[in-house]
Design a protein around this motif. Structure first.
Motif, PDB file in Angstrom:
ATOM      1  N   CYS A 242      45.502  39.929   9.891  1.00 26.41           N
ATOM      2  CA  CYS A 242      44.818  40.934   8.676  1.00 26.41           C
ATOM      3  C   CYS A 242      43.045  40.793   9.140  1.00 26.41           C
ATOM      4  O   CYS A 242      42.859  42.175   9.618  1.00 26.41           O
ATOM      5  N   TRP A 243      42.466  40.033   8.681  1.00 27.53           N
ATOM      6  CA  TRP A 243      41.030  39.914   8.908  1.00 27.53           C
ATOM      7  C   TRP A 243      40.310  41.002   7.656  1.00 27.53           C
ATOM      8  O   TRP A 243      38.974  40.956   8.109  1.00 27.53           O
ATOM      9  N   ALA A 244      40.875  41.483   6.888  1.00 26.45           N
ATOM     10  CA  ALA A 244      40.188  42.101   5.790  1.00 26.45           C
ATOM     11  C   ALA A 244      39.275  41.473   5.058  1.00 26.45           C
ATOM     12  O   ALA A 244      38.133  41.906   4.716  1.00 26.45           O
ATOM     13  N   THR A 245      39.700  40.130   4.728  1.00 22.70           N
ATOM     14  CA  THR A 245      38.732  39.200   4.158  1.00 22.70           C
ATOM     15  C   THR A 245      37.445  38.846   4.997  1.00 22.70           C
ATOM     16  O   THR A 245      36.467  39.139   4.405  1.00 22.70           O
ATOM     17  N   HIS A 246      37.658  38.719   6.263  1.00 17.12           N
ATOM     18  CA  HIS A 246      36.293  38.686   7.143  1.00 17.12           C
ATOM     19  C   HIS A 246      35.593  39.805   7.204  1.00 17.12           C
ATOM     20  O   HIS A 246      34.403  39.918   7.119  1.00 17.12           O
ATOM     21  N   ASN A 247      36.443  40.933   7.520  1.00 14.20           N
ATOM     22  CA  ASN A 247      35.716  42.396   7.398  1.00 14.20           C
ATOM     23  C   ASN A 247      34.533  42.619   6.158  1.00 14.20           C
ATOM     24  O   ASN A 247      33.539  43.064   6.313  1.00 14.20           O
ATOM     25  N   ILE A 248      35.261  42.373   5.028  1.00 10.41           N
ATOM     26  CA  ILE A 248      34.494  42.756   3.659  1.00 10.41           C
ATOM     27  C   ILE A 248      33.466  41.527   3.582  1.00 10.41           C
ATOM     28  O   ILE A 248      32.715  41.722   3.230  1.00 10.41           O
ATOM     29  N   GLY A 249      33.754  40.504   3.906  1.00  9.60           N
ATOM     30  CA  GLY A 249      32.907  39.258   3.755  1.00  9.60           C
ATOM     31  C   GLY A 249      31.612  39.480   4.475  1.00  9.60           C
ATOM     32  O   GLY A 249      30.748  39.087   4.346  1.00  9.60           O
ATOM     33  N   HIS A 250      31.846  39.956   5.755  1.00  8.80           N
ATOM     34  CA  HIS A 250      30.634  40.309   6.589  1.00  8.80           C
ATOM     35  C   HIS A 250      29.934  41.184   6.063  1.00  8.80           C
ATOM     36  O   HIS A 250      28.614  41.239   5.984  1.00  8.80           O
ATOM     37  N   GLU A 251      30.385  42.163   5.378  1.00 10.48           N
ATOM     38  CA  GLU A 251      29.573  43.168   4.762  1.00 10.48           C
ATOM     39  C   GLU A 251      28.753  42.731   3.395  1.00 10.48           C
ATOM     40  O   GLU A 251      27.620  43.017   3.287  1.00 10.48           O
ATOM     41  N   ILE A 252      29.513  41.739   2.743  1.00 12.85           N
ATOM     42  CA  ILE A 252      28.419  41.071   1.903  1.00 12.85           C
ATOM     43  C   ILE A 252      27.656  40.169   2.020  1.00 12.85           C
ATOM     44  O   ILE A 252      26.640  40.191   1.684  1.00 12.85           O
ATOM     45  N   THR A 253      27.794  39.359   3.208  1.00 10.30           N
ATOM     46  CA  THR A 253      26.747  38.576   3.776  1.00 10.30           C
ATOM     47  C   THR A 253      25.474  39.478   4.284  1.00 10.30           C
ATOM     48  O   THR A 253      24.358  39.096   4.087  1.00 10.30           O
ATOM     49  N   ALA A 254      26.025  40.676   5.018  1.00  7.13           N
ATOM     50  CA  ALA A 254      24.897  41.351   5.397  1.00  7.13           C
ATOM     51  C   ALA A 254      23.938  41.717   4.275  1.00  7.13           C
ATOM     52  O   ALA A 254      22.863  42.271   4.608  1.00  7.13           O
ATOM     53  N   ARG A 255      24.488  42.157   3.348  1.00 12.23           N
ATOM     54  CA  ARG A 255      23.696  42.714   2.201  1.00 12.23           C
ATOM     55  C   ARG A 255      23.027  41.442   1.289  1.00 12.23           C
ATOM     56  O   ARG A 255      21.839  41.635   0.748  1.00 12.23           O
ATOM     57  N   THR A 256      23.627  40.634   1.093  1.00  9.52           N
ATOM     58  CA  THR A 256      23.279  39.543   0.165  1.00  9.52           C
ATOM     59  C   THR A 256      22.927  38.396   0.674  1.00  9.52           C
ATOM     60  O   THR A 256      22.108  37.300  -0.160  1.00  9.52           O
ATOM     61  N   GLY A 257      23.319  37.941   2.164  1.00  4.32           N
ATOM     62  CA  GLY A 257      22.661  36.853   2.457  1.00  4.32           C
ATOM     63  C   GLY A 257      23.401  35.610   2.238  1.00  4.32           C
ATOM     64  O   GLY A 257      23.118  34.632   2.764  1.00  4.32           O
ATOM     65  N   VAL A 258      24.680  35.784   1.512  1.00  2.00           N
ATOM     66  CA  VAL A 258      25.388  34.508   1.017  1.00  2.00           C
ATOM     67  C   VAL A 258      26.271  34.114   2.479  1.00  2.00           C
ATOM     68  O   VAL A 258      26.405  34.726   3.522  1.00  2.00           O
ATOM     69  N   ASP A 259      26.185  32.606   2.359  1.00  4.12           N
ATOM     70  CA  ASP A 259      26.993  32.053   3.584  1.00  4.12           C
ATOM     71  C   ASP A 259      28.171  32.815   3.758  1.00  4.12           C
ATOM     72  O   ASP A 259      29.204  32.825   3.062  1.00  4.12           O
ATOM     73  N   HIS A 260      28.434  32.671   5.118  1.00  4.09           N
ATOM     74  CA  HIS A 260      29.714  33.377   5.507  1.00  4.09           C
ATOM     75  C   HIS A 260      31.004  32.625   4.723  1.00  4.09           C
ATOM     76  O   HIS A 260      31.947  33.240   4.476  1.00  4.09           O
ATOM     77  N   GLY A 261      31.176  31.359   4.724  1.00  9.55           N
ATOM     78  CA  GLY A 261      32.437  30.728   4.236  1.00  9.55           C
ATOM     79  C   GLY A 261      32.712  31.061   2.760  1.00  9.55           C
ATOM     80  O   GLY A 261      33.645  31.068   2.187  1.00  9.55           O
ATOM     81  N   ARG A 262      31.434  31.182   1.904  1.00  6.98           N
ATOM     82  CA  ARG A 262      31.581  31.443   0.531  1.00  6.98           C
ATOM     83  C   ARG A 262      31.900  32.991   0.476  1.00  6.98           C
ATOM     84  O   ARG A 262      32.415  33.213  -0.599  1.00  6.98           O
ATOM     85  N   SER A 263      31.489  33.787   1.085  1.00  6.40           N
ATOM     86  CA  SER A 263      31.689  35.320   1.134  1.00  6.40           C
ATOM     87  C   SER A 263      33.411  35.344   1.333  1.00  6.40           C
ATOM     88  O   SER A 263      33.989  35.994   0.531  1.00  6.40           O
TER      89      SER A 263
END
Lengths: 384, 384
Positions: free
Chosen positions: A261-282
Motif C-alpha cells: 500500500c504505502w498510502a499511509t507513508h506517502n501522506i505522512g511524509h507530506e504532513i511531516t514536510a509541512r508541519t515538522g511532526v515526527d515521522h512515526g507520529r505522522s
C-alpha cells in the motif's frame, strides 16, 4: 502469490561490541567519508568507537545531516565526495543519516544534470559510491534495504528513491547504543516498524498465507515487547529484540509476491514536510484514516489482523473492523503517541495544500493506485 | 539473542515462466556445466526450457546425480569441470542435484589432496566455481543457502558442509514444475520443511521472541496449506506457497542469534545412509524420539509449539508435551508418512552401528552438544 525477484546482499553484523568490525569490513585502502547527524553519537560513545576502529584509515567527516535529511545539505556532502575522491561512505547514526548517505552515494555518481531528478522523476541510478553503516536507531529498517527518503524544505517535499546500488555493503547493529535514545524516539521507531508491516500486509489479498503469517509474527512480537522498553529501558534483550523487528519490517522479506500500500507513508511524509511532526507520529495519525476510508478494500485483512494479532473475538465483520482500528489506536497511545490533527497542526489549509501538490504531480497512492487528492482530503478528514 | 552475522546474497527468481531468466543471469562467455539427476527433468519440460534458454551458451551436460548424491559420482563431474574448463555450474533438479553441484563447485577448486576432507574433517573451502540452479522440488531449501549434504555409500556416510562460496548466484523457483512430482516426494518435502523449522526453534531459549514467531509463522502456514496439495494437486497457488515455505525454512532467517539442534537430521542421515529410507521419512521417525528423550531440555519450546501452532489447550505441562508430540506424529501421518522403525528397517543392529560410528568420529549432536552414541541408542529406542 505474484511472480517476484528478491536479492538482498547486505551483511548484517548484530550484537554487543560489534562496531569494531568496521576495520575488517571496509577496504583497507578506502578513503572514507564518515557521515553523521546532530552529534548525539559524540555523547553515546558511538563516535569514539568508530574513530578507534578507523584509526588506520584515511577519513573525512561530514556532520549535520538533519532528522529529515535535506537535499541542500546532502549536496554539500556530494561536493566533498568529489573533491576529496571519497571511495567509501560510512553512515553513523539513525535512518535519516543513512538515507542521506544513500542519496550522497548515488548523487555523487549521477551523470544527469540535477540529482533531484532521482527523487522527483524516478531517474535511474546506475552507480553509487559503496556505502555501509553503523545504525543507531531502530525505526526505518534502512540498514537492510536499498530505499531512502529525502526532503526539500524549500518546496516542502519529502520523496523516496530506491536502487540496488545503495544497499549497504554491511550494517552494524549494536542494540546497546540505543540506551541513550529519548524514549520519544524509541516510541516513534516502534510506530514506524508497526506501520511498515501494515503497508505490506493490510492490502488486497493475493493468496499469500506465509507472508501473512510472517507479517503477523512481527506484529505479535512487537505488541509483546514494546511495553517492556518503557518498563525496563535498560534491558539489553528488549532493545535487541525491538531492533531486529525494525530491521525485519522493511528488508523486503514481507513483500515478495504480494501487494503493497504505502498510502499511509506517502501522506505522512507530506504532513511531516509541512508541519515538522515526527515521522512515526505522522503515521499513527494517518493510518486510522486510511483504514476508515478503505474499509471495503482492506476490510478482510483488517479483520484478520484484529483476530490473529489483537486476539479480538468479534463475529460481526463491520464491528470487527472498528474494533481493530480502535485496538491499533490504543497501541499507539500505549507508546505515548496521541495522534490528532489538532495536536500536529494538520489544518484544513494543510490538507488542501497536500491534496493539490499530490494532484499536481499526477500520482496516485495505495495498493490499488486509487488515492489521489480528493481521496487524501477524505482520508485526513477521517483521521482523529 | 546471541550476537550474529548474516549475509545471504542469493538472487531468488520466483514464479511461473521464470526459467528463461537463465539466459540473462549467466555470464555470456561462461562455459556451463548443466548438472542433473535421474532424468525426470526430461519428462516434465524443465530440461527443454533450460536448453532453450542456454541455446547461445557453451554447454556440457552431466546427468546421474543420485537422490542422496554420491561422492564418487560427483568426483566424476569434478574431472569434467577441470578437463573442460567449466566456468559456471547450473544445477537443474531437486535439492540432491543442487547439493551435489555445490560440492562439485567446491571440490573443483579444492587444493588439498582429498576433497572428502571438506565433509569429514571440515576442511575450509576457499573458493568455488560460480553456480546457480533451477530448483524443482520444495524440500531442502538448498536454493537459498550455502549448505550441502553428500553421501558415500561405500562407508555408509552422509555428511554436511557449508561455505559462503557455494551460495547459488541465483535460484529459479518455478512452482509449476512441481505438478509432475510423485505425491510421496511432495510429502517428504513437507516433512523436511517442518523439521527444518523445528531444528531452529525447539531448542533452549535465548530470548528470541521474533525468531520464535517467525518459526511459528512457517509452521502455521504449512499446517494450513499441506492438506490442500493432496486435495487439489493441480492448484498453482498451493504449490507456490509450499515452495516458498520450504525455501524460507532453511535460508538462515530463522536461526540468527538463536540455538540450533539438528540432532534429528544428524541421526536421520545415518539411518538413510544404512537403510535408504527417504530423508523426510527418516526425520518423521526420529523427531518424536528426540523429543521424548529431551523432554526436560526442550519441554518449554515443545509446549509453546503445541499451544501456538497446534492450538492445544492442555494446562498440565507434561501432558502438553505428550499432546504436542502426538499432534506432530498425526501431522506426519496426514502426509501419508507412517514412520516406524519396523517400517524402515531400523533394527537393533542398525542402531548399534550408528552409535558406534558416531562415537568413533568423536562428535556430539544437539543444541547442548550432549547427544553421543549412548544417547542415540536411547533416542532410537524411544522412536515408534
Amino acid at each position: 502469490m505474484n511472480n517476484f525477484e528478491y536479492c538482498n546482499p547486505v551483511r548484517v553484523v548484530f550484537g554487543k561490541g560489534t562496531i569494531s568490525r568496521i576495520s575488517d569490513l571496509i577496504p583497507k585502502d578506502a578513503k572514507v567519508l564518515v557521515v553523521y547527524g546532530g552529534g548525539s553519537i559524540k555523547k553515546n560513545g558511538v563516535y569514539d568507537q568508530v574513530k578507534t576502529a578507523l584509526k588506520n584509515f584515511n577519513v573525512v567527516e561530514f556532520g549535520g545531516v538533519e532528522p529529515n535529511p535535506q537535499y541542500s545539505t546532502l549536496m554539500n556532502a556530494v561536493k566533498i565526495v568529489k573533491e576529496e575522491n571519497i571511495t567509501f561512505i560510512l553512515s553513523v547514526g539513525g535512518g535519516s543519516t543513512l538515507d542521506g548517505s544513500k542519496f550522497i552515494a548515488a548523487a555523487a555518481k549521477y551523470e544527469g544534470s540535477d540529482p533531484w531528478d532521482i527523487l522527483e522523476k524516478g531517474a535511474e541510478v546506475k552507480d553509487a559510491v559503496p556505502l555501509a553503516d553503523v545504525i543507531t536507531l531502530p525505526a526505518t529498517g534502512s540498514e537492510m534495504n536499498c530505499l531512502a527518503v529525502i526532503s526539500k524544505k524549500e518546496t516542502m517535499e519529502k520523496l523516496a528513491f530506491g536502487s540496488p546500488f545503495v544497499f549497504p555493503k554491511f550494517s552494524i547493529i549494536d542494540p546497546s547504543v540505543t540506551f541513550t535514545l529519548p524514549l520519544r524516539q524509541v516510541a516513534n521507531g516502534i510506530a514506524d516498524t508497526f506501520v511498515h508491516v501494515i503497508e505490506q500486509y493490510v492490502t488486497h489479498s493475493v493468496n499469500s498465507p506465509l507472508q501473512d503469517r510472517q507479517a503477523e509474527a512481527i506484529l505479535l512480537a512487537l505488541l509483546d515487547e514494546a511495553p517492556k522498553v518503557f518498563a525496563m529501558p535498560n534491558d539489553y534483550e528488549v532493545r535487541a529484540n525491538l531492533f531486529w523487528m525494525a530491521t525485519q519490517a522493511l528488508n523486503g522479506w514481507l513483500n515478495v509476491g504480494v501487494a503493497q500500500c504505502w498510502a499511509t507513508h506517502n501522506i505522512g511524509h507530506e504532513i511531516t514536510a509541512r508541519t515538522g511532526v515526527d515521522h512515526g507520529r505522522s503515521l499513527a495519525l494517518v493510518l486510522p484514516g486510511v483504514w476508515r476510508h478503505q474499509r471495503k478494500e482492506k476490510g478482510e485483512r483488517i479483520v484478520q489482523l484484529g483476530r490473529r494479532v489483537f486476539k479480538l473475538d468479534e463475529p460481526n465483520f463491520e464491528k470487527a473492523i472498528d474494533a481493530t482500528i480502535a485496538a491499533t489506536v490504543k497501541f499507539f497511545q500505549s507508546l505515548g503517541i496521541n495522534a490528532t490533527k489538532a495536536e500536529y497542526g494538520v489544518t484544513d489549509e494543510v490538507i488542501k495544500a497536500i491534496a493539490e501538490l499530490v494532484d499536481s504531480r499526477g500520482v496516485k497512492f495505495g495498493d490499488r493506485g486509487n488515492i489521489g487528492g480528493k481521496e487524501i482530503v477524505e482520508i485526513l478528514n477521517l483521521c482523529d
